[in-house]
Scaffold this motif. Structure first.
Motif, PDB file in Angstrom:
ATOM      1  N   THR A 225       1.370  -1.147  -0.414  1.00  0.00           N
ATOM      2  CA  THR A 225       0.048  -0.863  -0.043  1.00  0.00           C
ATOM      3  C   THR A 225       0.506   1.267  -0.198  1.00  0.00           C
ATOM      4  O   THR A 225       0.250   2.254  -0.098  1.00  0.00           O
TER       5      THR A 225
ATOM      6  N   GLU B 180       2.622   1.816   2.598  1.00  0.00           N
ATOM      7  CA  GLU B 180       2.488   3.007   3.784  1.00  0.00           C
ATOM      8  C   GLU B 180       3.819   2.420   5.172  1.00  0.00           C
ATOM      9  O   GLU B 180       4.402   3.487   5.718  1.00  0.00           O
TER      10      GLU B 180
ATOM     11  N   TYR C 177      -9.681  -6.959  12.067  1.00  0.00           N
ATOM     12  CA  TYR C 177      -9.891  -6.190  11.049  1.00  0.00           C
ATOM     13  C   TYR C 177     -10.592  -5.092  10.459  1.00  0.00           C
ATOM     14  O   TYR C 177     -11.329  -4.557  10.990  1.00  0.00           O
ATOM     15  N   ASP C 178     -10.627  -4.036   9.259  1.00  0.00           N
ATOM     16  CA  ASP C 178     -10.948  -2.761   9.690  1.00  0.00           C
ATOM     17  C   ASP C 178     -11.539  -2.966   8.264  1.00  0.00           C
ATOM     18  O   ASP C 178     -12.728  -3.925   7.661  1.00  0.00           O
TER      19      ASP C 178
ATOM     20  N   ARG D 139      -9.398  -5.569   6.035  1.00  0.00           N
ATOM     21  CA  ARG D 139      -7.473  -5.461   5.709  1.00  0.00           C
ATOM     22  C   ARG D 139      -7.047  -6.105   7.774  1.00  0.00           C
ATOM     23  O   ARG D 139      -7.416  -4.853   8.641  1.00  0.00           O
TER      24      ARG D 139
ATOM     25  N   ASP E 122      -1.721  -7.580   8.193  1.00  0.00           N
ATOM     26  CA  ASP E 122      -1.938  -6.395   7.026  1.00  0.00           C
ATOM     27  C   ASP E 122      -1.261  -5.432   6.692  1.00  0.00           C
ATOM     28  O   ASP E 122      -0.682  -4.343   6.364  1.00  0.00           O
ATOM     29  N   ARG E 123      -2.323  -4.141   7.888  1.00  0.00           N
ATOM     30  CA  ARG E 123      -1.328  -2.731   7.917  1.00  0.00           C
ATOM     31  C   ARG E 123      -0.350  -3.024   8.648  1.00  0.00           C
ATOM     32  O   ARG E 123       0.188  -1.814   8.396  1.00  0.00           O
TER      33      ARG E 123
END
Length: 168
Positions: free
Chosen positions: A122, A124, A149-150, A154, A158-159
């Motif tokens: 992503t 980030e 997850y959000d 994710r 993953d974050r």
């Protein structure tokens, strides 16, 4: 008239969520969009099954766990439990190694590729891709970060790695 009667209820805050992946600039459908949870779980199950088959094949060929398998064949509940524990832990290690290597090299694994899911950065994190895949995989193996997850589906794994699952 008072100011209170004119204003009414406060306006809701602006929400930029319209679909999974919108906030990350991903398309709503098709290639590059965020796949559903079921598709990703099927890919995960396929990867786990492949890992389990590799471990059982290695045990049956005598490449690993010869002593544990021989003890379990001789009988006894503790020996059978030891073989089960050995097999489960070995499957987890093969699963993790397979994920790190295949995600680093190809951005997907065998099971994920079958269901059309890949892993995309992503932007980030400025980590090397290998480090992101190692962090992501280790947190995935802990299970809990993956099931929290959000709105973009994710998981915490993953974050933390700065990645997202996308469709091929």
């Amino acid at each position: 008239m008072s100011d209170k009667s004119r204003s009414g209820p406060p306006a809701p805050p602006e929400d930029d969520f319209r679909y999974r992946g919108n906030r990350l600039g991903l398309p709503e459908e098709g290639t590059g969009s965020v796949p559903g949870v079921v598709r990703r779980l099927v890919g995960l199950a396929l990867d786990w099954g492949i890992s389990a088959m590799l471990v059982w094949g290695a045990i049956n060929l005598g490449l690993i766990g010869q002593e544990v398998a021989a003890a379990a064949a001789a009988g006894g509940e503790p020996e059978a439990l030891a073989l089960t524990n050995f097999t489960t832990l070995s499957t987890l290690v093969v699963f993790a190694a397979m994920n790190i290597v295949l995600l680093t090299l190809f951005g997907t694994t065998i099971g994920r590729r079958i269901v059309g899911v890949g892993i995309t950065a992503t932007g980030e994190r400025s980590w090397p891709w290998f480090a992101s895949m190692a962090v992501r995989t280790l947190l995935l193996c802990l299970v809990i970060p993956a099931v929290v997850y959000d709105r973009d589906t994710r998981g915490l794994h993953d974050r933390a790695a700065g990645t997202i699952a996308t469709r091929y």
